[in-house]
Write a protein that holds these residues in place. Structure first.
Motif, short mmCIF file in Angstrom:
data_model
loop_
_atom_site.label_atom_id
_atom_site.label_comp_id
_atom_site.label_asym_id
_atom_site.label_seq_id
_atom_site.Cartn_x
_atom_site.Cartn_y
_atom_site.Cartn_z
N GLY A 16 -0.70 2.23 5.10
CA GLY A 16 0.36 2.00 4.14
C GLY A 16 1.51 2.94 4.38
N VAL A 17 2.28 3.19 3.34
CA VAL A 17 3.41 4.09 3.43
C VAL A 17 3.22 5.24 2.44
CG1 VAL A 17 5.91 4.32 3.15
CG2 VAL A 17 4.96 2.21 4.08
N ALA A 18 3.26 6.46 2.92
CA ALA A 18 3.14 7.62 2.03
C ALA A 18 4.52 8.20 1.79
CB ALA A 18 2.23 8.67 2.65
N CYS A 19 4.92 8.28 0.54
CA CYS A 19 6.21 8.87 0.20
C CYS A 19 5.93 10.25 -0.35
CB CYS A 19 6.91 8.02 -0.84
SG CYS A 19 7.23 6.36 -0.24
N ILE A 20 6.29 11.26 0.42
CA ILE A 20 5.97 12.63 0.03
C ILE A 20 7.23 13.36 -0.40
CG2 ILE A 20 4.83 14.75 0.76
CD1 ILE A 20 3.62 13.15 3.07
N ARG A 78 0.80 -1.22 0.00
CA ARG A 78 0.00 0.00 0.00
C ARG A 78 0.84 1.28 0.00
NH1 ARG A 78 -4.01 -2.20 3.68
NH2 ARG A 78 -5.24 -3.27 2.13
N GLY A 79 1.86 1.27 -0.79
CA GLY A 79 2.72 2.45 -0.89
C GLY A 79 2.13 3.46 -1.86
N LEU A 80 2.40 4.72 -1.59
CA LEU A 80 1.87 5.79 -2.43
C LEU A 80 2.92 6.88 -2.56
CD1 LEU A 80 -1.67 7.20 -2.16
CD2 LEU A 80 0.19 8.78 -1.90
N TYR A 81 3.16 7.34 -3.79
CA TYR A 81 4.13 8.40 -4.01
C TYR A 81 3.38 9.66 -4.40
CZ TYR A 81 7.84 11.12 -6.21
OH TYR A 81 8.71 12.11 -6.55
N THR A 82 3.72 10.76 -3.77
CA THR A 82 3.08 12.02 -4.14
C THR A 82 4.04 13.17 -3.94
OG1 THR A 82 1.24 13.51 -3.66
CG2 THR A 82 2.10 12.27 -1.82
N ALA A 83 3.79 14.24 -4.65
CA ALA A 83 4.57 15.44 -4.41
C ALA A 83 3.90 16.20 -3.28
CB ALA A 83 4.63 16.29 -5.66
N GLY A 84 4.63 17.11 -2.66
CA GLY A 84 4.12 17.83 -1.49
C GLY A 84 2.80 18.54 -1.72
N ARG A 85 2.59 19.01 -2.96
CA ARG A 85 1.34 19.70 -3.24
C ARG A 85 0.18 18.71 -3.31
NH1 ARG A 85 -0.62 24.14 -4.17
NH2 ARG A 85 0.64 25.55 -2.97
N ILE A 135 5.41 7.75 7.07
CA ILE A 135 5.72 8.80 6.09
C ILE A 135 7.21 8.81 5.80
CG2 ILE A 135 5.74 11.29 5.65
CD1 ILE A 135 3.27 11.52 7.40
N LEU A 136 7.53 8.73 4.52
CA LEU A 136 8.91 8.96 4.10
C LEU A 136 8.87 10.23 3.27
CD1 LEU A 136 11.89 8.10 3.82
CD2 LEU A 136 11.24 6.84 1.78
N ALA A 137 9.50 11.28 3.77
CA ALA A 137 9.39 12.57 3.08
C ALA A 137 10.76 13.05 2.64
CB ALA A 137 8.76 13.59 4.01
N ALA A 138 10.76 13.88 1.60
CA ALA A 138 12.00 14.48 1.14
C ALA A 138 11.79 15.97 0.95
CB ALA A 138 12.45 13.84 -0.17
N GLY A 157 -23.48 22.36 -3.70
CA GLY A 157 -23.17 21.37 -2.68
C GLY A 157 -21.68 21.23 -2.46
N MET A 158 -21.36 20.50 -1.42
CA MET A 158 -19.97 20.34 -1.02
C MET A 158 -19.60 18.88 -1.06
SD MET A 158 -18.74 23.21 -0.24
CE MET A 158 -19.00 24.82 0.42
N THR A 159 -18.34 18.64 -1.25
CA THR A 159 -17.88 17.26 -1.20
C THR A 159 -16.57 17.21 -0.44
OG1 THR A 159 -17.32 15.32 -2.50
CG2 THR A 159 -16.81 17.42 -3.48
N LEU A 160 -16.39 16.14 0.30
CA LEU A 160 -15.17 15.96 1.08
C LEU A 160 -14.23 15.08 0.28
CD1 LEU A 160 -13.52 16.06 3.69
CD2 LEU A 160 -14.90 14.18 4.55
N GLU A 161 -13.04 15.57 0.03
CA GLU A 161 -12.11 14.77 -0.75
C GLU A 161 -10.89 14.38 0.08
OE1 GLU A 161 -11.61 15.64 -4.84
OE2 GLU A 161 -9.51 15.06 -4.83
N ALA A 162 -10.52 13.11 -0.03
CA ALA A 162 -9.40 12.60 0.74
C ALA A 162 -8.09 12.94 0.07
CB ALA A 162 -9.53 11.09 0.87
N GLY A 163 -7.11 13.36 0.86
CA GLY A 163 -5.77 13.63 0.35
C GLY A 163 -4.88 12.41 0.48
N ALA A 164 -3.61 12.60 0.12
CA ALA A 164 -2.69 11.47 0.01
C ALA A 164 -2.54 10.65 1.30
CB ALA A 164 -1.32 11.99 -0.42
N LEU A 165 -2.46 11.31 2.44
CA LEU A 165 -2.24 10.56 3.68
C LEU A 165 -3.44 9.70 4.03
CD1 LEU A 165 -0.34 13.14 5.89
CD2 LEU A 165 0.56 11.17 4.69
#
Ligand SMILES: Nc1ncnc2c1ncn2[C@@H]1O[C@H](COP(=O)(O)OP(=O)(O)OP(=O)(O)O)[C@@H](O)[C@H]1O
Ligand SMILES: [Mg+2]
Ligand SMILES: [Zn+2]
Length: 678
Positions: free
Chosen positions: A389-393, A350-357, A433-436, A375-383
């Motif tokens: 799993g592991v989020a690589c930011i 369950r790894g995920l790679y994303t940029a900081g934005r 979180i593995l961040a750079a 209307g409004m909707t709630l959207e999930a971000g990367a984390l």
């Protein structure tokens, strides 16, 4: 024979399925919970009457009606009173034999019943939707009912009263209209189903009815059974588009548990893993297998190993302590940070790679967005998407400012709370979180503090268990070796050193150890305690106030736990504790070494200033105050002279300290060449 089956009434055939004891029980218990729907395992339909099951898939609109009527008929037998009261039962089918992937969903599926799997990325709040609207004629007072199915409210064409027949005006009667709860969600392919390098596919799902709405939240994994629809978007003047948009009308939602990994391990693989775990060099071998194409960085690879295997989260009666680790890499351009992150995203379950934005408007945490049509909707971000799993930011320093606030909670409490636009929700973000990040000044300046080197607040920095600096400094021997490594890699297209554990096996190995919960032995505990207390007391006696905090103690435990997991040991031994201490020291040294006194000082991470720097700032400030008392205003050149002669703080150093005080706003310059304390 076939003749007979074809003429048999579908409703009766359904009712035969519902005569299975399990369903008779479910029906008779419906009244207790006030349920209005009956969940039927599709498998039962398949085994009892496969032809009927086929028809449900092929012609769901017709056959779901038969099923509903059959359920009501059977309910009349089991609980006639309740049947009388609810008048309608919705049959919901659970678990179709195959799931249709979002990638293959197409026009051949329109109007068919399918099961799709994915992760919820958006959801609107549950809202009432009118299904049968009542209108009163303003002229004669007659009430006309209009069945509603389109997205827009339809008014009567004319008054129902034969004597009136006027075209309005009409008044909408809320009390006499019928409403149901409705909600729209969007699911996306699970990260693990995503072919490498492809953008994830998504699908909108409509949920109608009290028993379907609010069942699942963004971040949840779901399996949804429903009917595929295609609707042409309508535009005010131009009419309908010829290209239709697909969505699913949900019949059943199953929130799939995230616990068991979907990795299948064969007995041979298990044997290989167990053999490895008994190898005295197991840790070395795993470290060597992490990103083998990247040269060097053994301590960083070691930390990545700990992050991948992970510590153990503890659910105490009152609080929860995270087990997942957060690691930050700060480094010069071109030091393979992005490569390491992408590697980890691939290897981690369950790894995920994303940029900081972030790759969507929701960024790293979550966002409330307004959607077309109101209307409004709630959207999930990367984390949230990387939950469990592991989020690589990458480039975490460039995150949205909303995330800068929300990430504090996400990194320590592992939740993301949202309260905006009428949406109040708490989503799970249980991720490592593995961040750079790149240094704020382009290159890492060793004579500046970590906080000065990176544009992230100290409160976020202190939430990383380990922080490392990757510097690109010319070093003859290393350069020669690395050049050889990289050129060889380009020449042959293969890794110069064969990894002891192949990537595929490593991935399985990580999942294999996830259920193990090693505990600290007395010896290991003593080592950690000693280190911690020595660090604390050293600072006490030597006058450096804080050397290490409780956060680092928890980090040490996590690292030790992860190390025991790698060796598949139930016990955390002294060697694990020692390894944890040594990697922690390394990290503290890299970021926290006080360059002027060479003493480890967590103050740098906590306050952004090393102890001796703070002392010096104090000295400079003291001198300013003293001079102010004498002369009223402080001449800059006189101050510099005084600092050099009395305190041995030389020109460039003094300038830097003054710059810092000016930046902080502790002092200001009333006129050119003069300074004053604020
Ligand atoms: N130690 C190393 N071993 C092998 N390859 C390396 C090493 N260091 C850098 N490289 C190579 O240099 C290139 C640049 O790496 P990468 O894009 O990951 O750098 P980065 O640290 O993310 O840089 P930036 O901060 O500019 O984003 C990659 O092709 C990478 O393989
Ligand atoms: Mg990069
Ligand atoms: Zn009328």
């Amino acid at each position: 024979m076939t003749e007979e089956i074809l003429v048999a009434d579908p409703q009766e055939r359904f009712q035969n399925i519902l005569k299975i004891v399990k369903y008779r029980q479910r029906l008779s218990q419906m009244a207790i919970s006030g349920a209005t729907s009956l969940i039927v395992d599709f498998e039962d339909a398949l085994t009892t009457d496969s032809e009927l099951a086929e028809s449900i898939i092929e012609e769901p609109d017709e056959y779901l009606e038969h099923a509903n009527r059959a359920a009501l008929a059977q309910l009349r037998i089991e609980d006639p009173e309740y049947a009388e009261r609810i008048e309608e039962v919705d049959v919901r089918f659970k678990g179709l034999p195959i799931a249709t992937s979002l990638r293959t969903l197409g026009s051949i599926h329109i109007g068919k019943l399918v099961m799709v799997e994915g992760i919820i990325i958006r959801s609107t709040p549950a809202r009432p939707m009118v299904t049968r609207a009542a209108f009163r004629c303003r002229r004669c007072g007659t009430v006309t009912y209009v069945e509603q199915s389109s997205p827009f409210l339809r008014t009567p064409v004319q008054c129902n009263d034969p004597a009136c027949r006027r075209k309005g005006p009409f008044e909408f009667l809320q009390e006499e209209s019928t409403f149901i709860d409705s909600q729209q969600i969007r699911i996306q392919e699970r990260p693990e189903d995503l072919p490498p390098g492809q953008l994830p596919r998504w699908l909108n799902i409509r949920l109608e009815g009290r028993e379907l709405v609010d069942l699942a939240r963004p971040g949840d994994m779901v399996a949804i059974v429903g009917v595929v629809r295609a609707v042409a978007p309508t535009f005010p003047r131009a009419g309908k588009l010829r290209v239709f948009r697909m969505h699913l009308d949900a019949n059943f939602i199953d929130v799939v548990s995230k616990e068991p990994e979907t990795v299948i391990i064969s007995p041979e693989e298990e044997e290989k893993i167990l053999k490895l775990t008994k190898d005295p060099w197991v840790h070395r071998k795993v470290i060597q297998s992490i990103a083998p194409s990247i040269f060097g960085y053994d301590h960083i690879k070691e930390s990545i190993m700990y992050l991948l295997f992970g510590g153990i989260s503890k659910q105490l009666p009152d609080i929860r302590i995270r087990g997942d680790m957060n690691v930050l890499l700060i480094g010069d351009p071109g030091t393979a940070k992005s490569q390491l992150l992408q590697y980890v995203a691939r290897i981690a379950p369950r790894g995920l790679y994303t940029a900081g934005r972030g790759s969507t408007a929701a960024g790293l945490t979550a966002a409330v967005l307004s959607v077309r049509g109101g209307g409004m909707t709630l959207e999930a971000g990367a984390l949230v998407l990387a939950d469990k799993g592991v989020a690589c930011i990458d480039e975490i320093d460039k995150m949205r400012k909303e995330d800068r606030v929300a990430i504090h909670e996400a990194m320590e409490q592992h939740t993301v709370s949202v309260a905006k636009g009428g949406i109040v929700a708490t989503l799970n973000a249980r991720t490592a979180i593995l961040a750079a990040a790149n240094p704020a000044l382009g290159r890492y300046e060793p004579y500046r503090t970590v906080a000065e080197n990176i544009s992230l607040p100290v409160t976020i920095l202190s939430r990383f268990d380990l922080i490392f600096v990757l510097r690109d400094v010319p070093e003859k021997e290393m350069d020669a070796e690395m050049t050889k490594h990289i050129l060889e890699l380009h020449r042959t297209g293969i890794v110069p050193v064969e990894p002891p554990v192949p990537a595929d096996l490593l991935r399985k190995y990580i999942s294999y150890t996830k259920n193990l919960k090693p505990v600290l032995t007395g010896e290991a505990l003593d080592r950690l305690k000693d280190f911690y207390l020595v660090m604390r007391s050293a600072s006490e006696t030597e006058g450096t106030p804080i050397a290490i905090t409780a956060r680092q103690l928890e980090s040490l435990v996590r690292v030790a736990e992860a190390r025991a997991r790698v060796a598949y040991r139930k016990e955390i031994l002294a060697e694990d504790a020692e390894a944890a201490i040594s990697i922690m020291k390394r990290s503290l040294e890299e970021v926290g070494i006080d360059v002027s006194s060479h003493k480890i000082d967590i103050d740098i991470i906590m306050t952004g200033k090393p102890k001796s720097l703070r002392d010096k700032l104090q000295i400079v400030l003291g001198a300013i105050v003293e001079m102010e008392r004498e002369t009223g205003m402080v001449q800059r050149s006189a101050l510099l002279e005084k600092l050099e002669s009395e305190y041995e703080i030389v020109g460039p150093d003094a300038e830097r300290l003054l710059g810092q005080l000016l930046k902080e706003g502790t002092i200001y310059s009333p006129t050119e060449g003069y300074l004053k304390k604020t």
